[in-house]
Scaffold this motif. Sequence first.
Motif, PDB file in Angstrom:
ATOM      1  N   UNK A  14      -1.420  -1.723 -39.849  1.00  0.00           N
ATOM      2  CA  UNK A  14      -0.863  -0.698 -40.721  1.00  0.00           C
ATOM      3  C   UNK A  14      -1.060   0.649 -40.033  1.00  0.00           C
ATOM      4  N   UNK A  15      -0.020   1.161 -39.388  1.00  0.00           N
ATOM      5  CA  UNK A  15      -0.168   2.414 -38.647  1.00  0.00           C
ATOM      6  C   UNK A  15      -0.335   3.603 -39.575  1.00  0.00           C
ATOM      7  N   UNK A  16       0.182   3.498 -40.803  1.00  0.00           N
ATOM      8  CA  UNK A  16      -0.008   4.577 -41.762  1.00  0.00           C
ATOM      9  C   UNK A  16      -1.480   4.809 -42.045  1.00  0.00           C
ATOM     10  N   UNK A  18       8.022   2.568 -35.988  1.00  0.00           N
ATOM     11  CA  UNK A  18       7.659   1.453 -35.099  1.00  0.00           C
ATOM     12  C   UNK A  18       8.874   0.961 -34.316  1.00  0.00           C
ATOM     13  N   UNK A  19       9.976   0.750 -35.004  1.00  0.00           N
ATOM     14  CA  UNK A  19      11.166   0.237 -34.329  1.00  0.00           C
ATOM     15  C   UNK A  19      11.939   1.285 -33.555  1.00  0.00           C
ATOM     16  N   UNK A  20      11.692   2.565 -33.834  1.00  0.00           N
ATOM     17  CA  UNK A  20      12.435   3.632 -33.160  1.00  0.00           C
ATOM     18  C   UNK A  20      11.662   4.276 -32.024  1.00  0.00           C
ATOM     19  N   UNK A  21      10.327   4.356 -32.149  1.00  0.00           N
ATOM     20  CA  UNK A  21       9.527   5.088 -31.166  1.00  0.00           C
ATOM     21  C   UNK A  21       8.414   4.246 -30.548  1.00  0.00           C
ATOM     22  N   UNK A  22       7.596   3.622 -31.376  1.00  0.00           N
ATOM     23  CA  UNK A  22       6.426   2.906 -30.858  1.00  0.00           C
ATOM     24  C   UNK A  22       6.841   1.692 -30.034  1.00  0.00           C
ATOM     25  N   UNK A  23       7.683   0.845 -30.615  1.00  0.00           N
ATOM     26  CA  UNK A  23       8.177  -0.337 -29.906  1.00  0.00           C
ATOM     27  C   UNK A  23       9.698  -0.457 -30.067  1.00  0.00           C
ATOM     28  N   UNK A  24      10.453   0.436 -29.426  1.00  0.00           N
ATOM     29  CA  UNK A  24      11.916   0.382 -29.536  1.00  0.00           C
ATOM     30  C   UNK A  24      12.505  -0.893 -28.951  1.00  0.00           C
ATOM     31  N   UNK A  80      11.889  -7.197 -30.511  1.00  0.00           N
ATOM     32  CA  UNK A  80      13.017  -8.094 -30.775  1.00  0.00           C
ATOM     33  C   UNK A  80      13.341  -8.169 -32.262  1.00  0.00           C
ATOM     34  N   UNK A  81      12.346  -7.942 -33.096  1.00  0.00           N
ATOM     35  CA  UNK A  81      12.541  -8.045 -34.535  1.00  0.00           C
ATOM     36  C   UNK A  81      12.210  -6.699 -35.172  1.00  0.00           C
ATOM     37  N   UNK A  82      13.230  -6.096 -35.802  1.00  0.00           N
ATOM     38  CA  UNK A  82      13.034  -4.814 -36.479  1.00  0.00           C
ATOM     39  C   UNK A  82      13.566  -4.919 -37.908  1.00  0.00           C
ATOM     40  N   UNK A  83      12.690  -4.589 -38.848  1.00  0.00           N
ATOM     41  CA  UNK A  83      13.046  -4.652 -40.257  1.00  0.00           C
ATOM     42  C   UNK A  83      12.861  -3.261 -40.859  1.00  0.00           C
ATOM     43  N   UNK A  84      13.823  -2.841 -41.655  1.00  0.00           N
ATOM     44  CA  UNK A  84      13.677  -1.578 -42.383  1.00  0.00           C
ATOM     45  C   UNK A  84      13.792  -1.894 -43.862  1.00  0.00           C
TER      46      UNK A  84
END
Length: 230
Positions: free
Chosen positions: A35-37, A129-135, A138-142
């Motif tokens: 949980x990065x938050x 996470x999906x835009x900056x940390x790990x662009x 393979x799996x990105x959920x919003x």
Amino acid sequence: MSKNETIVAIDGPSGAGKGTVARALAHELGYRHVDTGAMYRAVAWQATHNGVDLADESAVATVAQSVVLTLDGDRIVVNDYDVTEAIRTPETDVASALVARLSAVRQVLIGQQRAIGETGRVVMEGRDIGTVVFPGAAVKIFLDAAPAERARRRAADRAHTSSRSADLVGVASALEARDASDRTREVSPLKLALDAELIDTTGMPIDDVVKRVLSLVRFKLDTSVSKDER
């Protein structure tokens, strides 16, 4: 399979269900949940505890660099002190939003997050996470939901509310302010990655959300494995 192909990135605003879904996914997949938050909350808590002005970017960044953060499941430890409950308050919600806008702090914590994900097999939740940390994940959920529903969920979550702030109007106002802060900050704003799967959780029982996300993740992971075997 590369490390990026075993990283699941889950982003979205407060109250969309990120934490519950991320924990369930990690359990089902046998992955680590991050949980990065909570990392931003921990820095905000420590900075406040030290009497640091949260508008002083250099000073807060120094705190981020100096604290020893340990994420052990749902437990968050700062310099050997368990802050799991201390960082889940309305006051820390506000403080962490301020800290999250600081570029120097994000630089420190993003580096730590990337180090955590270095070995892969991680379900990481946050807002970038999906835009900056790990662009390259393979799996990105919003995950998202209607503001009114997110407010109801947050008001029912005693980890984020108090007797003074649990009314829907107050919670909705706080969420609106947090959304505005997250979406308009100059560095790592909350936004949908172009290749992320958008899931609106409005009106969906959490078990149904977990099943849908788990099915999608397993499909993408299986697809990655099939590509490697060719």
